[in-house]
Design a protein around this motif. Structure first.
Motif, PDB file in Angstrom:
ATOM      1  N   LEU A   8      42.539 -60.381  21.702  1.00  0.00           N
ATOM      2  CA  LEU A   8      41.941 -59.074  22.026  1.00  0.00           C
ATOM      3  C   LEU A   8      42.130 -58.095  20.877  1.00  0.00           C
ATOM      4  O   LEU A   8      41.195 -57.365  20.506  1.00  0.00           O
ATOM      5  CB  LEU A   8      42.569 -58.519  23.302  1.00  0.00           C
ATOM      6  N   ASP A   9      43.334 -58.063  20.306  1.00  0.00           N
ATOM      7  CA  ASP A   9      43.596 -57.175  19.165  1.00  0.00           C
ATOM      8  C   ASP A   9      42.687 -57.544  17.998  1.00  0.00           C
ATOM      9  O   ASP A   9      42.121 -56.677  17.312  1.00  0.00           O
ATOM     10  CB  ASP A   9      45.063 -57.272  18.768  1.00  0.00           C
ATOM     11  N   PHE A  10      42.507 -58.839  17.772  1.00  0.00           N
ATOM     12  CA  PHE A  10      41.638 -59.320  16.694  1.00  0.00           C
ATOM     13  C   PHE A  10      40.196 -58.884  16.922  1.00  0.00           C
ATOM     14  O   PHE A  10      39.506 -58.402  16.005  1.00  0.00           O
ATOM     15  CB  PHE A  10      41.759 -60.844  16.637  1.00  0.00           C
ATOM     16  N   ILE A  11      39.706 -59.022  18.168  1.00  0.00           N
ATOM     17  CA  ILE A  11      38.324 -58.642  18.494  1.00  0.00           C
ATOM     18  C   ILE A  11      38.108 -57.158  18.260  1.00  0.00           C
ATOM     19  O   ILE A  11      37.120 -56.740  17.629  1.00  0.00           O
ATOM     20  CB  ILE A  11      38.002 -59.020  19.951  1.00  0.00           C
ATOM     21  N   PHE A  12      39.020 -56.334  18.751  1.00  0.00           N
ATOM     22  CA  PHE A  12      38.835 -54.887  18.611  1.00  0.00           C
ATOM     23  C   PHE A  12      39.059 -54.424  17.170  1.00  0.00           C
ATOM     24  O   PHE A  12      38.494 -53.407  16.756  1.00  0.00           O
ATOM     25  CB  PHE A  12      39.752 -54.140  19.578  1.00  0.00           C
ATOM     26  N   ALA A  13      39.861 -55.159  16.404  1.00  0.00           N
ATOM     27  CA  ALA A  13      40.005 -54.837  14.977  1.00  0.00           C
ATOM     28  C   ALA A  13      38.675 -55.087  14.257  1.00  0.00           C
ATOM     29  O   ALA A  13      38.248 -54.271  13.421  1.00  0.00           O
ATOM     30  CB  ALA A  13      41.117 -55.679  14.357  1.00  0.00           C
ATOM     31  N   LYS A  14      38.010 -56.208  14.562  1.00  0.00           N
ATOM     32  CA  LYS A  14      36.698 -56.484  13.964  1.00  0.00           C
ATOM     33  C   LYS A  14      35.694 -55.397  14.327  1.00  0.00           C
ATOM     34  O   LYS A  14      34.909 -54.934  13.490  1.00  0.00           O
ATOM     35  CB  LYS A  14      36.182 -57.846  14.434  1.00  0.00           C
ATOM     36  N   ALA A  15      35.723 -54.982  15.600  1.00  0.00           N
ATOM     37  CA  ALA A  15      34.788 -53.948  16.049  1.00  0.00           C
ATOM     38  C   ALA A  15      35.071 -52.619  15.362  1.00  0.00           C
ATOM     39  O   ALA A  15      34.146 -51.912  14.942  1.00  0.00           O
ATOM     40  CB  ALA A  15      34.883 -53.785  17.565  1.00  0.00           C
ATOM     41  N   ALA A  16      36.364 -52.263  15.232  1.00  0.00           N
ATOM     42  CA  ALA A  16      36.724 -50.999  14.586  1.00  0.00           C
ATOM     43  C   ALA A  16      36.338 -51.007  13.107  1.00  0.00           C
ATOM     44  O   ALA A  16      35.869 -49.996  12.564  1.00  0.00           O
ATOM     45  CB  ALA A  16      38.226 -50.747  14.740  1.00  0.00           C
ATOM     46  N   TYR A  17      36.517 -52.155  12.448  1.00  0.00           N
ATOM     47  CA  TYR A  17      36.138 -52.249  11.035  1.00  0.00           C
ATOM     48  C   TYR A  17      34.625 -52.105  10.873  1.00  0.00           C
ATOM     49  O   TYR A  17      34.144 -51.442   9.946  1.00  0.00           O
ATOM     50  CB  TYR A  17      36.613 -53.576  10.458  1.00  0.00           C
ATOM     51  N   GLY A  18      33.877 -52.712  11.776  1.00  0.00           N
ATOM     52  CA  GLY A  18      32.420 -52.567  11.730  1.00  0.00           C
ATOM     53  C   GLY A  18      32.000 -51.116  11.871  1.00  0.00           C
ATOM     54  O   GLY A  18      31.088 -50.650  11.173  1.00  0.00           O
ATOM     55  N   HIS A  19      32.653 -50.386  12.771  1.00  0.00           N
ATOM     56  CA  HIS A  19      32.342 -48.963  12.932  1.00  0.00           C
ATOM     57  C   HIS A  19      32.707 -48.191  11.666  1.00  0.00           C
ATOM     58  O   HIS A  19      31.977 -47.281  11.250  1.00  0.00           O
ATOM     59  CB  HIS A  19      33.109 -48.410  14.134  1.00  0.00           C
ATOM     60  N   GLN A  20      33.821 -48.580  11.034  1.00  0.00           N
ATOM     61  CA  GLN A  20      34.304 -47.881   9.839  1.00  0.00           C
ATOM     62  C   GLN A  20      33.331 -48.007   8.667  1.00  0.00           C
ATOM     63  O   GLN A  20      33.113 -47.046   7.924  1.00  0.00           O
ATOM     64  CB  GLN A  20      35.673 -48.457   9.468  1.00  0.00           C
ATOM     65  N   ILE A  21      32.715 -49.167   8.516  1.00  0.00           N
ATOM     66  CA  ILE A  21      31.800 -49.377   7.380  1.00  0.00           C
ATOM     67  C   ILE A  21      30.332 -49.213   7.798  1.00  0.00           C
ATOM     68  O   ILE A  21      29.435 -49.575   7.043  1.00  0.00           O
ATOM     69  CB  ILE A  21      32.020 -50.767   6.743  1.00  0.00           C
ATOM     70  N   LYS A  22      30.110 -48.661   9.007  1.00  0.00           N
ATOM     71  CA  LYS A  22      28.748 -48.426   9.515  1.00  0.00           C
ATOM     72  C   LYS A  22      27.934 -49.725   9.504  1.00  0.00           C
ATOM     73  O   LYS A  22      26.832 -49.803   8.963  1.00  0.00           O
ATOM     74  CB  LYS A  22      28.042 -47.345   8.706  1.00  0.00           C
TER      75      LYS A  22
END
Length: 783
Positions: free
Chosen positions: A275-289
């Protein structure tokens, strides 16, 4: 996946940035293990995971990972019988709580929002944190990792003894300090060897009995435990030893209980890590638009406005990279520092990111292909240790690529064939491209060789591209232009910098006619492209303006619809008020009839008056303004003709015109009566078909029938209907009616019987005979 390509495309830097988005060491560990997958199904699932995580972050902003730590070492030690420390146990309780909150968070989200998160829901549904163990740990250990008095009755008793002994020791020592302050170095009580002592000056040693536990560095002060408190300190030490043993017993008990839940908890920790891995990927995607790309495994690439994620967002220039069904190789030419290598690396790195389940910094509706392997030969690979030149280093790497490449590979060549004789390098480059292309691989190749420009025109599936150079500013724009080969800008740059025109013209004569023609063709293509881009920009502006006008018109239409709805709502409200008023008047008429009924026989003129009032109440609901002129009351504009069907409003009776007496008066036949009626009291109606006359009364638009069916009605509703029906049946002139109530439990039949027996106009009542419905029907006769 090829390790050399991962390193040269700086894949590890992406993973380092991704780690900053993880909430725990569990997620960071998963990120460290991350590698691109070559399976389309696997990549699709990984992308779906990230997309669900992005949906959650978009709706909630953050995810509750607080308190979750890596407790796997403690769980594994408990499984082999080890004793966990209090801090490890409280970390375990915090992780159990974190797992419980995470599960509740996801289930609450899908319960309150109309969204589907199948992967996340399946993941958290398998989490089963042992709440009983958490409660036991928290009842024994505080948040700072200390074992509390409430952990056991024995510990509470022991700590009570410790506090008592400690207090007595302190009181005794304080008394000694006050009485002998001149003999002490300081008027304090301190600790040496876990025993409470006082600092005595060396010269007064003989004045104090007891035990010397320490002395100062100078020897001037002795730390003495007076004889009078030795026994008390011994008692205190014994109590503290008992405390340590009891705490150890409590920790061992909690560790043993932890061991029973260790295996399922290890699995839960693995799910929390995911779960932490999934949300880290999602947060990184938001960070780099970033956005989620479409995926295929056919080598089709459509990257729109792609941006390299490691370049400053304020400086990076978006590029478009397209490989359709018919394009398998891209030859990129252009000047140095123009962005060829960046374009190459952007394509390769975004492909690796997409195959790792990461969203990529591209525009919506972009598409990426999943390759089983990515190979790259980029940059200066010269190795001094191996005594290899730049050319040799490149060739060594290309040999490895040729030995492993297949139809499901992406191959990136930067400055293919550079570092040797240009003519030989160009020939070798074309041969290498032919070999890789022949294996069905997807290729992007940057080069300075003009011979490779023609290569794209001679091979199907190969397309030219170039990086744009602004001659006016003598600087690259870093834009990738598809379908147009690059051309030398040396003459234009030289002219801008002041080289005489005759020197430039002399230089042109040294170049072959074919080369000049190619340059002219490329210049024409660039000119046409710029003109097309201007037209496209103009069309885009016109489209935006049209969309704005459409939006304005849509808004106006919506406002008109809202206005229309408001007017209709007002009209409905007015109609409802009129209907309620008519209903009140009808109820008053019925109440008046009931009063007449209670007083005795209802007289005919009273019935006529009541009926007239009822007709007026109903007529007041009819919208005269919307009705056809032929149906409006007082239609004397065109007048009535003999034979016209009319209604006498004051009597509520229908009839027809016999003769016209004057413009304002007519002779009307109503039943067996003929009468003179004023035109204003007449209303034109549709002529009814001639039917056999029956005795009935219309109430609220329904003909009164000789039976009433109450089956399926609620008791209160049935009684109201029955009472109203008896009045209507009596007015209709029925001598006998049937009430159908069914057999059922008998409650409805009992209610019907009680109401009928109390009705003043009912003569007799009985249950139905065999042919009349039996006990499911009550037959009523009126007086």
């Amino acid at each position: 996946m090829n390790e050399h390509a991962l390193r040269i495309l700086e894949y590890e830097k992406i993973k380092q940035q991704l780690m900053y988005c993880a909430a725990s060491s569990l997620g960071k560990e998963r990120i460290a293990e991350l590698t691109p997958s070559g399976s389309l199904d696997t990549v699709n699932r990984m992308q779906e995971e990230t997309d669900e995580g992005a949906t959650v972050l978009r709706l909630k902003g953050s995810v509750p990972f607080g308190g979750i730590t890596d407790v796997r070492p403690a769980l594994k030690r408990s499984k082999i019988g080890g004793m966990l420390q209090a801090k490890e146990l409280i970390d375990l309780a915090d992780t159990i709580r974190g797992a419980r909150l995470m599960k509740k968070f996801i289930f609450d989200l899908i319960g309150n929002q109309e969204i589907e998160l199948p992967i996340l829901v399946d993941l958290v549904a398998q989490i089963d944190p042992p709440g009983g163990l958490e409660r036991k740990i928290r009842s024994a250990i505080d948040d700072q990792g200390g074992v509390m008095d409430s952990a056991s009755p024995a510990l509470r008793q022991i700590r009570g003894q410790i506090r008592t002994c400690d207090s007595r020791v302190k009181q005794k020592l304080e008394s000694i300090v006050r009485a002998n302050n001149k003999m002490l170095s300081e008027q304090i009580i301190t600790i040496r060897n876990d025993r409470q002592v006082i600092p005595v000056k060396q010269e007064y040693r003989a004045s104090f009995g007891g035990i010397v536990h320490d002395q100062s560095a100078s020897g001037a002060t002795l730390f003495i435990e007076p004889q009078s408190i030795v026994d008390l300190n011994n008692q205190l030490s014994e109590a503290r030893a008992k405390e340590r043993h009891e705490i150890e017993r409590i920790l061992r008990a909690l560790s043993a209980e932890t061991a029973e839940s260790a295996e399922p908890m290890l699995e839960d920790v693995g799910r929390l890590a995911q779960l932490d891995f999934i949300f880290a990927k999602a947060a990184y995607g938001h960070q780099i638009k970033a956005t989620r790309p479409k995926l295929n495994d056919h080598g089709i690439i459509r990257l729109k406005k792609a941006r390299h994620p490691l370049i400053d967002p304020d400086q990076v220039v978006p590029i478009d990279v397209v490989f359709d069904e018919h394009t398998h190789a891209l030859i990129v030419t252009g000047p140095n520092t123009g962005g060829k290598t960046v374009s190459l690396k952007t394509t390769g790195l975004l492909t690796l990111m997409a195959q790792s389940g990461l969203q990529i910094p591209v525009a919506e509706d972009s598409e990426a292909s999943v390759f089983r392997n990515v190979f790259a030969d980029i940059g200066d690979e010269q190795s001094i240790e191996q005594s290899l030149s730049t050319f040799s280093s490149h060739m060594t790497n290309i040999v490895k690529i040729l030995g492993n490449v297949d139809f499901s590979s992406l191959v990136l060549f930067d400055e293919l064939g550079a570092g040797t004789d240009p003519q030989e390098g160009a020939a070798l480059s074309m041969s290498i491209l032919d070999a890789v292309y022949g294996k069905g691989a997807t290729i992007i190749c940057t080069t300075h060789y003009s011979e490779l420009k023609a290569y794209a025109y001679e091979r199907p599936g190969v397309m030219n591209a170039s990086v744009e150079f602004d001659v006016e500013t003598l600087s690259p724009t870093y834009r990738l232009l598809l379908g147009i080969p690059g051309r030398s800008n040396a003459f234009e740059i030289a002219r801008k910098l002041g080289i005489p025109q005759e020197i430039i013209e002399s230089a042109r004569l040294q170049i072959s006619h074919e080369t000049n023609e190619v340059d002219k063709m490329i210049a024409s293509l660039e000119k046409n492209r710029k003109a097309a881009e201007m037209e496209e920009e103009k069309a885009r502006r016109l489209k935006i303006e049209a969309e704005k006008k459409e939006a304005d018109l849509t808004k106006q239409l919506e406002e008109l619809e809202r206005s229309k709805e408001a007017i209709l709502a007002k009209a409905r409200e007015k109609a409802e008020r009129a209907l309620k008023q008519a209903c009140r008047e009808a109820e008053e008429i019925i109440d008046e009839l009931r009063r007449y009924q209670r007083q005795g026989q209802v007289k005919e003129h009273q019935l006529i008056d009541a009926r007239t009032k009822l007709v007026h109440a109903i007529d007041s609901l009819e919208p005269a303004s919307d009705a056809p002129a032929s149906e409006k009351p007082n239609s004397s504009v065109s007048g009535f003709r003999p034979g016209d069907a009319v209604k006498i409003i004051s009597f509520g009776q229908n009839g027809y015109i016999v003769n016209k007496i004057s413009d304002q008066e007519y002779l009307v036949q109503a039943g067996i009566l003929k009468m003179n009626v004023q035109a204003g009291d007449l209303k034109r109606v549709k002529e009814e078909k001639k039917v056999k006359p029956v005795v009935n009364v219309r109430t609220s638009g329904n003909t009164v029938r000789p039976e009433l069916d109450l089956r399926g009605e609620r008791y209160e509703d049935a009684m109201r209907r029955l009472e109203k029906y008896l009045d209507e049946a009596m007015l209709a002139g029925y001598a006998r009616v049937s009430i159908i109530h069914g057999k059922g439990t008998g409650a409805l039949r009992k209610g019907v019987t009680q109401l009928i027996e109390g009705h003043p106009r009912v003569k007799t009542s009985r249950l139905g005979a065999q042919g009349e419905g039996g006990s499911g029907v009550t037959v009523v006769e009126f007086k």
